[in-house]
Design a protein around this motif. Structure first.
Motif, PDB file in Angstrom:
ATOM      1  N   ASP A 168       0.846  -1.193   0.000  1.00  0.00           N
ATOM      2  CA  ASP A 168       0.000   0.000   0.000  1.00  0.00           C
ATOM      3  C   ASP A 168       0.880   1.240   0.000  1.00  0.00           C
ATOM      4  N   GLY A 169       0.842   1.983  -1.094  1.00  0.00           N
ATOM      5  CA  GLY A 169       1.691   3.161  -1.210  1.00  0.00           C
ATOM      6  C   GLY A 169       1.427   4.204  -0.148  1.00  0.00           C
ATOM      7  N   ALA A 170       0.204   4.261   0.387  1.00  0.00           N
ATOM      8  CA  ALA A 170      -0.102   5.234   1.432  1.00  0.00           C
ATOM      9  C   ALA A 170       0.709   4.980   2.691  1.00  0.00           C
ATOM     10  N   ARG A 171       1.200   3.768   2.855  1.00  0.00           N
ATOM     11  CA  ARG A 171       2.010   3.433   4.028  1.00  0.00           C
ATOM     12  C   ARG A 171       3.505   3.567   3.769  1.00  0.00           C
ATOM     13  N   GLY A 172       3.858   3.940   2.530  1.00  0.00           N
ATOM     14  CA  GLY A 172       5.268   4.089   2.206  1.00  0.00           C
ATOM     15  C   GLY A 172       5.975   2.751   2.176  1.00  0.00           C
ATOM     16  N   VAL A 173       7.293   2.809   2.277  1.00  0.00           N
ATOM     17  CA  VAL A 173       8.117   1.594   2.328  1.00  0.00           C
ATOM     18  C   VAL A 173       9.139   1.810   3.449  1.00  0.00           C
ATOM     19  N   PRO A 174       8.745   1.607   4.705  1.00  0.00           N
ATOM     20  CA  PRO A 174       9.613   1.958   5.832  1.00  0.00           C
ATOM     21  C   PRO A 174      10.955   1.238   5.832  1.00  0.00           C
ATOM     22  N   GLU A 175      10.982   0.012   5.283  1.00  0.00           N
ATOM     23  CA  GLU A 175      12.241  -0.736   5.296  1.00  0.00           C
ATOM     24  C   GLU A 175      13.283  -0.140   4.359  1.00  0.00           C
ATOM     25  N   ARG A 176      12.870   0.752   3.465  1.00  0.00           N
ATOM     26  CA  ARG A 176      13.821   1.395   2.551  1.00  0.00           C
ATOM     27  C   ARG A 176      14.087   2.856   2.931  1.00  0.00           C
ATOM     28  N   ALA A 177      13.415   3.342   3.954  1.00  0.00           N
ATOM     29  CA  ALA A 177      13.566   4.738   4.387  1.00  0.00           C
ATOM     30  C   ALA A 177      14.935   4.935   5.059  1.00  0.00           C
ATOM     31  N   PRO A 178      15.398   6.215   5.183  1.00  0.00           N
ATOM     32  CA  PRO A 178      14.680   7.454   4.854  1.00  0.00           C
ATOM     33  C   PRO A 178      14.843   7.833   3.386  1.00  0.00           C
ATOM     34  N   PHE A 179      13.882   8.644   2.913  1.00  0.00           N
ATOM     35  CA  PHE A 179      13.878   9.102   1.532  1.00  0.00           C
ATOM     36  C   PHE A 179      14.108  10.608   1.475  1.00  0.00           C
ATOM     37  N   PRO A 189      -6.274  11.983  -1.958  1.00  0.00           N
ATOM     38  CA  PRO A 189      -7.147  12.992  -1.370  1.00  0.00           C
ATOM     39  C   PRO A 189      -6.446  13.840  -0.321  1.00  0.00           C
ATOM     40  N   SER A 190      -5.321  13.369   0.203  1.00  0.00           N
ATOM     41  CA  SER A 190      -4.570  14.109   1.213  1.00  0.00           C
ATOM     42  C   SER A 190      -3.140  13.573   1.242  1.00  0.00           C
ATOM     43  N   VAL A 191      -2.368  13.980   2.230  1.00  0.00           N
ATOM     44  CA  VAL A 191      -0.967  13.575   2.341  1.00  0.00           C
ATOM     45  C   VAL A 191      -0.854  12.492   3.406  1.00  0.00           C
ATOM     46  N   PRO A 192      -0.502  11.266   3.035  1.00  0.00           N
ATOM     47  CA  PRO A 192      -0.361  10.203   4.040  1.00  0.00           C
ATOM     48  C   PRO A 192       0.704  10.567   5.078  1.00  0.00           C
ATOM     49  N   ARG A 193       0.336  10.500   6.351  1.00  0.00           N
ATOM     50  CA  ARG A 193       1.262  10.896   7.413  1.00  0.00           C
ATOM     51  C   ARG A 193       2.467   9.965   7.497  1.00  0.00           C
ATOM     52  N   ALA A 194       2.280   8.693   7.066  1.00  0.00           N
ATOM     53  CA  ALA A 194       3.395   7.741   7.127  1.00  0.00           C
ATOM     54  C   ALA A 194       4.566   8.224   6.287  1.00  0.00           C
ATOM     55  N   TRP A 195       4.292   8.956   5.214  1.00  0.00           N
ATOM     56  CA  TRP A 195       5.380   9.424   4.363  1.00  0.00           C
ATOM     57  C   TRP A 195       6.305  10.367   5.129  1.00  0.00           C
ATOM     58  N   LEU A 196       5.719  11.234   5.944  1.00  0.00           N
ATOM     59  CA  LEU A 196       6.544  12.227   6.650  1.00  0.00           C
ATOM     60  C   LEU A 196       7.517  11.554   7.602  1.00  0.00           C
ATOM     61  N   THR A 197       7.095  10.455   8.212  1.00  0.00           N
ATOM     62  CA  THR A 197       7.990   9.756   9.145  1.00  0.00           C
ATOM     63  C   THR A 197       9.116   9.035   8.416  1.00  0.00           C
ATOM     64  N   GLN A 198       8.974   8.859   7.090  1.00  0.00           N
ATOM     65  CA  GLN A 198       9.993   8.166   6.307  1.00  0.00           C
ATOM     66  C   GLN A 198      10.867   9.126   5.505  1.00  0.00           C
ATOM     67  N   CYS A 199      10.730  10.430   5.785  1.00  0.00           N
ATOM     68  CA  CYS A 199      11.488  11.434   5.051  1.00  0.00           C
ATOM     69  C   CYS A 199      12.748  11.850   5.805  1.00  0.00           C
TER      70      CYS A 199
END
Length: 320
Positions: A168-179, A189-199
């Motif tokens: 699920d792209g909305a959950r990002g790919v935490p095992e490959r983070a950070p990006f 429709p909005s910005v998935p919060r999981a992405w911010l934690t992986q940035c």
């Protein structure tokens, strides 16, 4: 492709020149090189063209060489290509190359950046990123295993091996983070919060939202802010664990001239569920019919809102 190598070189060169005629490559020769070197036709072995009453399949293994040449030239037209249909509904496509180029330039990648792409599509965008940055710096994710498997095959055929993840792209790919950069090639429709934690600090996020493209700068833990580009953008919605977009409100009582106005429809889509369309129309007229680039988005923890001109100004509307 036997006998069509010259046709392919000519068609690919024409595409690169057509994109460059808009000034796209100025100061960005490495992206021009990527589009010149990555063979788009390998990523669209077949695609669908709208015809009266439905769709016609164009494919590179057609027994008639005239049809194969038509497919090949079509693969290098500066248009989006429908690549996957389900019950007559588009579920995956190869985006318009000039729009892809504009998005990749706006992303502002630097050597060594790690990029997450949301929506694998055909794999073509991931190949362009891999050509520019190196395949070890690119991750692409999609919910549909059929899409990720075909994207992986296309990438391998073109000689690229970035990480292709089914999820699920909305959950990002935490095992490959950070990006350092996140780019979505599907509408949200909005910005998935999981992405911010992986940035990583200073990361950028570029996403299609409300028929526009918003470029967010990550300014702290759980916080991002940015404005829309001036480019209209229409993408297949992200599928998965994301809230559905609210339907556009009914427009009875509004002047006919604004009902189909692209910029007004953008405002309605951006504020859907948060503002009455008549109130939206009043704001739109009062503020001089503002274009997309006057709007922006802020995300702070669990809060997210869109705004006009100023994130702390009088015009602000909640996002999901």
């Amino acid at each position: 492709m036997g006998g069509f190598a010259e046709v392919e070189r000519e068609a690919r060169g024409d595409l690169v020149r057509a994109i460059g005629a808009r000034g796209t490559w100025e100061g960005e020769p490495r992206w021009r090189e990527a589009f010149a070197e990555v063979p788009r036709h390998l990523f669209v072995p077949y695609y669908y063209v709208g015809v009266m009453g439905g769709h016609e399949r164009w494919w590179g293994e057609h027994p008639d060489p005239r049809h194969r040449e038509r497919w090949l030239r079509g693969a290098y037209e500066d248009v989006p290509l429908a690549t996957r249909l389900r019950d007559g509904e588009l579920v995956s496509s190869s985006s318009q190359p000039s729009l892809m180029a504009s998005m990749l330039l706006a992303l502002g990648v630097r050597d060594g950046d790690d990029v997450l792409e949301i929506g694998a599509g055909t794999g073509y965008n991931a190949a362009l990123l891999a050509h520019r940055l190196g395949e070890e710096h690119v991750t692409t994710v999609d919910l549909d295993p059929e899409i990720t498997e075909s994207a992986r095959r296309h990438l391998e055929a073109a000689g690229y091996h970035p990480a292709v993840v089914t999820g699920d792209g909305a959950r990002g790919v935490p095992e490959r983070a950070p990006f350092d950069r996140i780019i979505a090639t599907c509408e949200l429709p909005s910005v998935p919060r999981a992405w911010l934690t992986q940035c990583a600090p200073g990361a950028r996020i570029l996403i299609p939202l409300a028929t526009g493209l918003v470029l967010l700068h990550v300014t702290g833990a759980g916080r991002a802010e940015g404005r829309f580009l001036d480019t209209p953008a229409y993408f297949v919605p992200l599928r998965g664990d994301t809230p559905p977009e609210p339907p556009l409100p009914r427009l009875e009582g509004l002047p006919r001239r604004v009902r189909g106005d692209d910029r007004f429809r953008f405002l309605l889509t951006l504020t859907a569920g948060g503002i009455d369309p008549h109130e939206a129309y009043a704001v739109w007229e009062r503020e001089g019919r503002p274009p997309r680039e006057r709007f922006g988005i802020t995300v702070e923890g669990e809060r997210a809102w869109s705004w006009l001109d100023d994130p702390g100004g009088p015009y602000a509307w909640p996002l999901p």
